[in-house]
Design an enzyme around this catalytic site. Structure first.
Site, mmCIF file in Angstrom:
data_model
loop_
_atom_site.group_PDB
_atom_site.id
_atom_site.type_symbol
_atom_site.label_atom_id
_atom_site.label_comp_id
_atom_site.label_asym_id
_atom_site.label_seq_id
_atom_site.Cartn_x
_atom_site.Cartn_y
_atom_site.Cartn_z
ATOM 1 N N GLU A 157 3.120 -10.676 33.599
ATOM 2 C CA GLU A 157 3.059 -11.674 34.673
ATOM 3 C C GLU A 157 2.349 -12.904 34.120
ATOM 4 O O GLU A 157 1.565 -12.786 33.181
ATOM 5 C CB GLU A 157 2.229 -11.154 35.858
ATOM 6 C CG GLU A 157 2.990 -10.278 36.811
ATOM 7 C CD GLU A 157 2.089 -9.748 37.937
ATOM 8 O OE1 GLU A 157 1.001 -10.305 38.164
ATOM 9 O OE2 GLU A 157 2.491 -8.757 38.568
ATOM 10 N N HIS A 171 -11.375 -27.507 34.869
ATOM 11 C CA HIS A 171 -10.615 -27.404 33.624
ATOM 12 C C HIS A 171 -10.893 -26.094 32.909
ATOM 13 O O HIS A 171 -10.185 -25.731 31.989
ATOM 14 C CB HIS A 171 -11.007 -28.541 32.678
ATOM 15 C CG HIS A 171 -10.741 -29.897 33.251
ATOM 16 N ND1 HIS A 171 -9.533 -30.519 33.109
ATOM 17 C CD2 HIS A 171 -11.524 -30.731 33.966
ATOM 18 C CE1 HIS A 171 -9.592 -31.698 33.718
ATOM 19 N NE2 HIS A 171 -10.789 -31.847 34.243
#
Lengths: 405, 309
Positions: B222, B260
């Site tokens: 996945e 981030h």
């Protein structure tokens, strides 16, 4: 799933935990912003948009009614009371679009007015769960305040890393070594080591999934101050942190996704025209992938979960059909604990209740798939039943081609 | 043959007196799993009726293992107690037998609990954890077999394909596709998709490499993390049998991010494209269309001289 909070809330937590921050005030109106400016007694203040997305400084503010650009930059340094007023007006009630907000951006309802400080250097500091190392990872860099992702790509050696042990403690000396690699000395080094220790213990005690400070600054007199805070919590641990509930900003979440969650559904709206109703997240993603491969565009991700029943399936159909782009629905159920005949009966009831008016293709496999198919075929519902995922995707793409065009 | 469990594995059920525990213990026993007992603190001395047998309930894993000589424990306890249940099972297996398999089905366990848990188990070479938040592991047999988890048993049949997957129902889809082309399975393992978990792709591949009856492997990944990329790189050097790979989530939109840090942690961004490329680079046969996993499997087996057509 992570639970995000605003910068001003993160800074309040930092204050509680003894992590050094500047004085600041959370505001929701321009008047409050001006009062905050007066009370802070700092000539220079930062006027900061509060949304759950990064890249605010380089974002763009648009008027929600006209779509006109109001201002460049969602974080502004104000040098006077007048500037505070101008910036606050341009921020509050407008839409902030950043690299991380998605193109639709986010309405700014909250503002943080923070006292300015003399910056000698900007650093980057983050703590997060490292799924490959099964540990908490601390990352720091001297290249703060800039696009850290670019730094990571072009000069990965400029990012220093350390990992905790399974109990959430950094190895002895790791904090000092990290301070050295950032070139910190004297009071700055001491101040950094203390801050890092507090951040690591906060990460553990409050079940965070990420804490990011960009920039972390060294001031003219050597102090280290967190000028930013981005905090996400691990939602799986929310049961032991009841204080989180009041930090939740519902306006940052999609109303329909909250409603879906309440029924045990996991729903994400997308831009296509084929609605999907699937059990299991992996199978739901795979179903979307197949629709796309056969030339269609999925309208949503929807996992009905392992505990689905007639009520939740009805809710699911309702949510899919609220999206006016939906021109057809693919149901893909691999029965395990869920029985396909139960799903079939729920589909029939739900379609009556919500007035289903678009083509419906149903693929059943697994537990009681034959019974499920019989239930559907014997009903008066207009439905195409198929045996495989490929047939299902082909059928729904064929049924929606040209519809509404 | 098979990996980690077989028809003679003796299985304990932690949380056996709860709704989920009783339901799945019953399904497991029906399938042919040798369920030898269960554990629920405070309910020791009770008996739970399963198809064809009644099994004792113990207060602790230590008692349960000592009395039953179990090899495997499966956990169906609520998320807030699950990590403690894993640690209890690991300690008991380690102390009494020096080895044991723990399968944790529970979803929603706090990540930091799992970091502590996985760290604790890493000190015990004989203890293996599968999961959490997974469907479990199944080895189909000639008559029945050993099912440790929540998967529908009857969709499986004994054969020569190993299956490894991060997903639940998508694992069943992969199983159904192997069955659709007339291939059964040696062992199917759902490793779960949580950020922190026990057994990973590489552990499974290493075990399948050693298993003479496994002739090919289907690997289902996945988006997110870099486990698929690492497994592909490992397989290129260490795995001699054909692998068929699929990664779910090519159409999933990039999530709205808050910072981030997640993206720079390992360079990669965990997209389906990156994972498919890593698979191809490692010589893994990819099925970009998950409904074609069966077809790709057949062509790979034919190419390898393992099947006529």
């Amino acid at each position: 799933m992570g639970v995000n909070i605003h910068e001003y809330q993160g800074k309040a937590l930092f204050r509680e935990e003894g992590v050094a921050v500047q004085e600041g005030v959370h505001c929701t109106t321009v008047d409050q912003a001006l009062e905050a400016y007066d009370s802070l007694g700092s000539k220079v203040v930062a006027v900061k948009s509060q949304i759950h997305a990064g890249g605010r400084g380089k974002g763009y503010l648009y008027c929600p009614d006209t779509g006109d650009l109001q201002m460049e930059g969602g974080v502004k340094i104000a040098l006077s009371r007048d500037e505070v007023e101008t910036y606050s007006k341009n921020i509050l009630g407008n839409i902030l679009v950043t690299k991380q907000s998605g193109p639709e951006g986010k309405m700014v309802n909250n503002l943080y007015i923070e006292a300015g400080c003399e910056i000698a250097h900007e650093y980057y500091l983050a703590l997060l769960v490292d799924r490959e190392e099964d540990a908490i990872l601390v990352m720091a860099s001297t290249e703060g305040g800039v696009d850290i992702e670019e730094v990571a790509e072009t000069t990965p050696q400029a990012i220093h890393k350390a990992w905790t042990d399974p109990s959430g403690k950094l190895p002895t000396g790791a904090d000092s070594a990290m301070a050295d690699s950032l070139g910190l000395t004297g009071v700055s080094k001491e101040s950094f080591i203390e801050m890092l220790g507090r951040l690591v213990s906060m990460f553990v005690s409050r079940d965070c999934s990420m804490v990011e400070i960009n920039p972390l600054v060294r001031t003219g007199d050597g102090a280290m101050i967190a000028l930013d805070s981005k905090i996400s919590f691990d939602d799986n641990a929310s049961f032991r942190h009841p204080w989180r509930a009041e930090m939740r900003d519902m306006s940052e979440e999609e109303e329909v996704e909250i409603r879906a969650n309440k029924s045990g559904l996991s729903y994400v709206k997308l831009d296509g025209n084929i609605g999907c109703l699937v059990n299991g997240a992996g199978l739901a993603m795979a179903s979307m992938d197949v629709i796309k491969l056969y030339g269609g565009e999925p309208a949503n991700f929807l996992d009905i979960g392992g505990g689905a029943n007639k009520e939740s399936i009805t809710t699911a159909f309702g949510i899919i059909l609220e999206d006016s782009n939906v021109e057809g629905i693919l149901v893909n159920i691999f029965g395990g604990i869920i029985r396909c005949d139960m799903v079939a009966r729920s589909i029939i009831d739900a379609s009556r209740e919500v007035g289903l008016s678009v083509p419906l293709v149903v693929r059943f496999s697994g537990t009681n798939h034959e019974e499920g198919r019989e239930v559907l075929e014997e009903s008066s519902l207009e439905v195409t039943t198929v045996g495989t995922l490929a047939d299902g995707a082909q059928a729904i793409v064929a049924a929606t081609v040209g519809v509404g065009a | 043959m098979s990996i980690w469990i077989n028809e003679s594995s003796k299985v304990l059920v932690q949380g056996i007196t709860g709704g989920q525990g009783t339901f799945h213990a019953t399904r497991m026993a029906e399938y042919g799993t040798d369920v030898v007992g269960g554990v629920t603190p405070g309910k020791g001395g009770q008996v739970v009726d399963l198809p064809g047998r009644s099994v004792p309930v113990y207060d602790t894993m230590g008692q349960a293992i000592s009395e039953t000589d179990a090899d495997v424990s499966v956990i169906y306890v609520p998320a807030r107690f699950a990590a403690a249940a894993i640690v209890e099972a690991a300690d008991a297996f380690n102390e009494i037998k020096g080895e044991g398999l723990i399968v944790c089905i529970t979803e929603g366990i706090p990540t930091l609990d799992m970091i502590r848990c996985v760290g604790h188990i890493s000190e015990m070479p004989g203890i293996r954890l599968i999961g959490p938040n997974c469907p479990g592991i199944i080895t189909p047999g000639e008559n029945g077999g050993c099912k440790v988890g929540i998967m529908p048993g009857y969709i499986h049949a004994k054969g020569r394909i190993g299956i490894i997957s991060k997903s639940g129902t998508l694992t069943y889809e992969a199983v159904a596709q192997t069955m659709g082309v007339g291939e059964g399975q040696t062992t199917c393992i759902g490793i779960g998709g949580d950020p922190i978990s026990g057994t990973g792709f590489i552990d499974c591949l290493a075990a399948f490499e050693e298993d003479p009856d496994t002739e090919a492997v289907v690997m289902i990944g996945e988006i997110g993390g870099t486990a698929e990329e690492e497994a592909a790189a490992w397989a290129a050097d260490n795995f001699s049998k054909p692998i068929i790979g699929f990664v779910a989530g090519a159409t999933a939109p990039p999530g709205k991010r808050m910072g981030h840090a997640g993206a720079i942690i390992s360079g990669g961004k965990g997209t389906a494209d990156e994972k498919f490329s890593a698979f191809e680079k490692a010589g893994i046969h990819i099925a970009r269309d998950p409904s074609k996993i069966g077809e790709v499997l057949v062509s790979v087996l034919v190419e390898a001289g393992l099947r006529e057509s």
